[in-house]
Design a protein around this motif. Structure first.
Motif, PDB file in Angstrom:
ATOM      1  N   ARG A 198       0.824  -1.209   0.000  1.00 24.20           N
ATOM      2  CA  ARG A 198       0.000   0.000   0.000  1.00 24.20           C
ATOM      3  C   ARG A 198       0.862   1.265   0.000  1.00 24.20           C
ATOM      4  NH1 ARG A 198      -5.603  -1.334   3.345  1.00 24.20           N
ATOM      5  NH2 ARG A 198      -5.949  -3.376   2.351  1.00 24.20           N
ATOM      6  N   GLN A 199       1.809   1.276  -0.936  1.00 24.89           N
ATOM      7  CA  GLN A 199       2.727   2.398  -1.069  1.00 24.89           C
ATOM      8  C   GLN A 199       2.475   3.199  -2.347  1.00 24.89           C
ATOM      9  OE1 GLN A 199       6.470   0.284  -0.836  1.00 24.89           O
ATOM     10  NE2 GLN A 199       6.491   0.316   1.398  1.00 24.89           N
ATOM     11  N   LEU A 200       1.279   3.101  -2.902  1.00 25.07           N
ATOM     12  CA  LEU A 200       0.952   3.801  -4.148  1.00 25.07           C
ATOM     13  C   LEU A 200       0.211   5.110  -3.904  1.00 25.07           C
ATOM     14  CD1 LEU A 200      -0.161   0.735  -6.301  1.00 25.07           C
ATOM     15  CD2 LEU A 200       2.021   1.966  -6.433  1.00 25.07           C
ATOM     16  N   GLY A 201       0.000   5.449  -2.643  1.00 22.12           N
ATOM     17  CA  GLY A 201      -0.688   6.700  -2.340  1.00 22.12           C
ATOM     18  C   GLY A 201      -2.180   6.654  -2.557  1.00 22.12           C
ATOM     19  N   LEU A 202      -2.764   5.467  -2.513  1.00 21.77           N
ATOM     20  CA  LEU A 202      -4.194   5.302  -2.754  1.00 21.77           C
ATOM     21  C   LEU A 202      -4.948   5.100  -1.444  1.00 21.77           C
ATOM     22  CD1 LEU A 202      -3.882   2.784  -5.738  1.00 21.77           C
ATOM     23  CD2 LEU A 202      -4.124   5.274  -5.867  1.00 21.77           C
ATOM     24  N   LYS A 203      -6.254   5.291  -1.488  1.00 27.66           N
ATOM     25  CA  LYS A 203      -7.095   5.061  -0.317  1.00 27.66           C
ATOM     26  C   LYS A 203      -7.115   3.576   0.050  1.00 27.66           C
ATOM     27  CE  LYS A 203     -10.796   6.933  -2.202  1.00 27.66           C
ATOM     28  NZ  LYS A 203     -10.424   7.694  -3.401  1.00 27.66           N
ATOM     29  N   ASP A 204      -7.249   3.274   1.333  1.00 24.26           N
ATOM     30  CA  ASP A 204      -7.339   1.885   1.766  1.00 24.26           C
ATOM     31  C   ASP A 204      -8.474   1.160   1.062  1.00 24.26           C
ATOM     32  OD1 ASP A 204      -5.179   2.138   3.465  1.00 24.26           O
ATOM     33  OD2 ASP A 204      -6.389   2.373   5.287  1.00 24.26           O
ATOM     34  N   ALA A 205      -9.581   1.848   0.854  1.00 27.48           N
ATOM     35  CA  ALA A 205     -10.738   1.233   0.211  1.00 27.48           C
ATOM     36  C   ALA A 205     -10.424   0.781  -1.215  1.00 27.48           C
ATOM     37  CB  ALA A 205     -11.909   2.207   0.204  1.00 27.48           C
ATOM     38  N   THR A 206      -9.535   1.481  -1.883  1.00 27.70           N
ATOM     39  CA  THR A 206      -9.162   1.107  -3.246  1.00 27.70           C
ATOM     40  C   THR A 206      -8.450  -0.240  -3.261  1.00 27.70           C
ATOM     41  OG1 THR A 206      -9.025   3.397  -4.003  1.00 27.70           O
ATOM     42  CG2 THR A 206      -7.762   1.776  -5.249  1.00 27.70           C
ATOM     43  N   TYR A 207      -7.482  -0.413  -2.366  1.00 28.01           N
ATOM     44  CA  TYR A 207      -6.774  -1.694  -2.279  1.00 28.01           C
ATOM     45  C   TYR A 207      -7.739  -2.818  -1.910  1.00 28.01           C
ATOM     46  CZ  TYR A 207      -2.530   1.224  -1.978  1.00 28.01           C
ATOM     47  OH  TYR A 207      -1.528   2.133  -2.211  1.00 28.01           O
ATOM     48  N   GLU A 208      -8.618  -2.552  -0.972  1.00 31.59           N
ATOM     49  CA  GLU A 208      -9.539  -3.584  -0.494  1.00 31.59           C
ATOM     50  C   GLU A 208     -10.533  -3.995  -1.567  1.00 31.59           C
ATOM     51  OE1 GLU A 208     -11.039  -1.566   2.913  1.00 31.59           O
ATOM     52  OE2 GLU A 208      -9.122  -1.721   3.989  1.00 31.59           O
ATOM     53  N   GLU A 209     -10.979  -3.047  -2.362  1.00 29.35           N
ATOM     54  CA  GLU A 209     -11.935  -3.374  -3.422  1.00 29.35           C
ATOM     55  C   GLU A 209     -11.273  -4.118  -4.570  1.00 29.35           C
ATOM     56  OE1 GLU A 209     -15.897  -1.294  -5.335  1.00 29.35           O
ATOM     57  OE2 GLU A 209     -14.236  -0.014  -4.696  1.00 29.35           O
ATOM     58  N   PHE A 210      -9.997  -3.811  -4.807  1.00 28.26           N
ATOM     59  CA  PHE A 210      -9.311  -4.451  -5.927  1.00 28.26           C
ATOM     60  C   PHE A 210      -8.888  -5.882  -5.628  1.00 28.26           C
ATOM     61  CE2 PHE A 210      -5.274  -5.229  -8.318  1.00 28.26           C
ATOM     62  CZ  PHE A 210      -5.852  -5.371  -9.570  1.00 28.26           C
ATOM     63  N   GLU A 211      -8.593  -6.214  -4.385  1.00 24.90           N
ATOM     64  CA  GLU A 211      -8.017  -7.522  -4.069  1.00 24.90           C
ATOM     65  C   GLU A 211      -8.834  -8.700  -4.604  1.00 24.90           C
ATOM     66  OE1 GLU A 211      -6.453 -10.190  -0.270  1.00 24.90           O
ATOM     67  OE2 GLU A 211      -6.870  -8.072  -0.006  1.00 24.90           O
ATOM     68  N   PRO A 212     -10.156  -8.774  -4.397  1.00 25.37           N
ATOM     69  CA  PRO A 212     -10.902  -9.920  -4.951  1.00 25.37           C
ATOM     70  C   PRO A 212     -10.972  -9.914  -6.477  1.00 25.37           C
ATOM     71  CG  PRO A 212     -12.395  -8.345  -3.924  1.00 25.37           C
ATOM     72  CD  PRO A 212     -11.016  -7.919  -3.561  1.00 25.37           C
ATOM     73  N   VAL A 213     -10.824  -8.766  -7.092  1.00 24.94           N
ATOM     74  CA  VAL A 213     -10.767  -8.701  -8.556  1.00 24.94           C
ATOM     75  C   VAL A 213      -9.473  -9.333  -9.052  1.00 24.94           C
ATOM     76  CG1 VAL A 213     -10.715  -7.155 -10.552  1.00 24.94           C
ATOM     77  CG2 VAL A 213     -12.209  -6.638  -8.612  1.00 24.94           C
ATOM     78  N   PHE A 214      -8.396  -9.068  -8.352  1.00 23.75           N
ATOM     79  CA  PHE A 214      -7.058  -9.541  -8.725  1.00 23.75           C
ATOM     80  C   PHE A 214      -6.886 -11.036  -8.468  1.00 23.75           C
ATOM     81  CE2 PHE A 214      -2.285  -8.265  -8.036  1.00 23.75           C
ATOM     82  CZ  PHE A 214      -1.975  -8.716  -9.303  1.00 23.75           C
ATOM     83  N   LEU A 215      -7.602 -11.597  -7.499  1.00 22.83           N
ATOM     84  CA  LEU A 215      -7.429 -12.999  -7.114  1.00 22.83           C
ATOM     85  C   LEU A 215      -7.868 -13.929  -8.241  1.00 22.83           C
ATOM     86  CD1 LEU A 215      -6.716 -15.029  -4.832  1.00 22.83           C
ATOM     87  CD2 LEU A 215      -9.137 -14.925  -4.177  1.00 22.83           C
ATOM     88  N   GLN A 216      -6.992 -14.885  -8.598  1.00 22.46           N
ATOM     89  CA  GLN A 216      -7.284 -15.830  -9.675  1.00 22.46           C
ATOM     90  C   GLN A 216      -7.467 -17.268  -9.186  1.00 22.46           C
ATOM     91  OE1 GLN A 216      -7.801 -14.755 -12.953  1.00 22.46           O
ATOM     92  NE2 GLN A 216      -7.772 -12.824 -11.807  1.00 22.46           N
ATOM     93  N   ARG A 217      -6.685 -17.668  -8.230  1.00 25.18           N
ATOM     94  CA  ARG A 217      -6.772 -19.031  -7.708  1.00 25.18           C
ATOM     95  C   ARG A 217      -6.503 -19.008  -6.211  1.00 25.18           C
ATOM     96  NH1 ARG A 217      -3.101 -22.877 -11.750  1.00 25.18           N
ATOM     97  NH2 ARG A 217      -3.613 -21.862 -13.724  1.00 25.18           N
ATOM     98  N   SER A 218      -7.113 -19.958  -5.503  1.00 26.90           N
ATOM     99  CA  SER A 218      -6.818 -20.091  -4.080  1.00 26.90           C
ATOM    100  C   SER A 218      -6.878 -21.558  -3.695  1.00 26.90           C
ATOM    101  CB  SER A 218      -7.792 -19.275  -3.229  1.00 26.90           C
ATOM    102  OG  SER A 218      -9.114 -19.710  -3.439  1.00 26.90           O
ATOM    103  N   GLY A 219      -6.030 -21.927  -2.757  1.00 27.84           N
ATOM    104  CA  GLY A 219      -5.989 -23.281  -2.247  1.00 27.84           C
ATOM    105  C   GLY A 219      -5.659 -23.230  -0.774  1.00 27.84           C
TER     106      GLY A 219
END
Length: 268
Positions: A175-196
Motif C-alpha cells: 500500500r505504497q501507491l498513495g491510494l485510499k485503503d478502500a481502493t486496495y480492499e476493493e481491488f483484491e478480490p478482482v485480482f485474485l485468480q486461484r486459491s488453495g
C-alpha cells in the motif's frame, strides 16, 4: 482501424488459456522468455534470462492492474455495478470474443476476460491528465502515456520491464501507491485468480502482436503462501498469438515451480 485493433486491442487479451495435454516446460536460459521473481521470504531476486528481465516491453493487458486501481480511486467504477459497452463509441466487431458480447459485465468479469472496449471507454472518460498523474506517482515503467488515452498500453507509448512490474506489485501489496485503503480492499478480490489451502494466486495476463511478426505475452502477479509473498513477472515470445495463449500461463507457473514456489491448482 480494424487492422489497428487486431494488432493491439484484440490481441491484448487474457483469454484463450487452453489446458495443455503435454507437459509445459519452464522458461530456460537462452529462450525468448524471462522470469523475474522476488520472494519476501528470502529477500532475494531470482531470474531466468536476467538481461531480458530488465528490457522494457508494452504491458498490454497487465496494465489493467494499475488501471483498475486508478479507476477505483477516481470513482469511475466499482465492484457492485454492471457495465455495458457503449456501442456507439466502440461498435461491435466480428472479431470480438463471445465474452465481450454479453449485454453487461461486472468488473471481475471485465478484468478476467480483458473486455477491451469497456476499459477503453473507462480510460477515455477518465482522461489523459489522470493517467499522467497516477502512472508517474506509481513509477510504472517509462511513465509515457503520450499515446491515445484509450490504448497507450497496447504497444503504443507505455513500456515496462519484468523487474519494474515486480517493483510495482510490491508497492501495491504494501500500500505504497498513495491510494485510499478502500481502493486496495476493493481491488483484491478482482485480482485474485486461484486459491488453495494456505496459497493464493493474484495474477493478470497480457499480450499482443509484434510489428516484426510473432507475439509477446505476459503473466504477472503475486503468490501468497504460509511463508510470505512471492512477486513475479514472466514474459515470452511466440510465433503467433494462438501458440502464446496456449502455453503462456502454464509456462510461467512451471517457471515459478522451478524456483520452488507452489501455486494452487486451477479450479474446475
Amino acid at each position: 482501424m480494424l487492422k489497428r485493433l487486431l494488432a493491439t486491442g484484440l490481441l491484448s487479451l487474457s483469454l484463450l488459456q487452453t489446458t495443455m495435454a503435454q507437459q509445459v516446460e519452464p522458461c530456460e536460459e537462452g529462450e525468448a522468455c524471462t522470469l523475474a521473481l522476488y520472494s519476501e521470504v528470502s529477500e532475494k531476486w531470482q531470474f531466468i534470462n536476467p538481461s531480458r528481465a530488465h528490457q522494457d516491453f508494452a504491458p498490454y493487458s497487465t496494465f489493467k492492474i494499475p488501471n483498475t486501481l486508478i479507476l477505483f480511486e477516481t470513482g469511475q467504477i466499482n465492484s457492485a455495478d454492471s457495465y455495458s459497452i457503449d456501442l456507439h463509441r466502440y461498435p461491435q466487431q466480428s472479431w470480438w470474443f463471445s465474452s465481450w458480447r454479453e449485454p453487461a459485465h461486472k468488473l471481475k468479469s471485465a478484468f478476467d476476460h480483458s473486455v477491451l472496449p469497456l476499459y477503453q471507454q473507462w480510460s477515455a472518460d477518465l482522461g489523459k491528465t489522470a493517467y499522467e498523474q497516477y502512472v508517474a506517482e506509481f513509477g510504472y515503467g517509462n511513465k509515457d502515456v503520450s499515446g491515445p488515452v484509450d490504448r497507450f498500453w497496447l504497444g503504443d507509448s507505455l513500456q515496462i520491464s519484468a523487474v519494474n512490474q515486480v517493483e510495482f506489485l510490491r508497492k501495491y501489496k504494501h500500500r505504497q501507491l498513495g491510494l485510499k485503503d478502500a481502493t486496495y480492499e476493493e481491488f483484491e478480490p478482482v485480482f485474485l485468480q486461484r486459491s488453495g489451502q494456505n496459497v493464493r494466486l493474484y495474477a493478470k495476463t497480457g499480450g499482443g502482436m509484434l510489428p516484426e511478426g510473432g507475439a509477446r505475452g505476459w503473466y504477472v502477479g503475486i503468490v501468497e503462501d504460509a511463508a510470505g509473498s512471492h512477486y513475479f513477472a514472466f514474459n515470452m515470445d511466440a510465433e503467433n498469438f494462438s501458440q502464446l495463449a496456449k502455453i503462456r500461463v502454464e509456462k510461467a507457473l512451471a517457471s515459478l515451480r522451478a524456483f520452488n514456489v507452489s501455486v494452487p491448482a486451477m479450479k474446475d
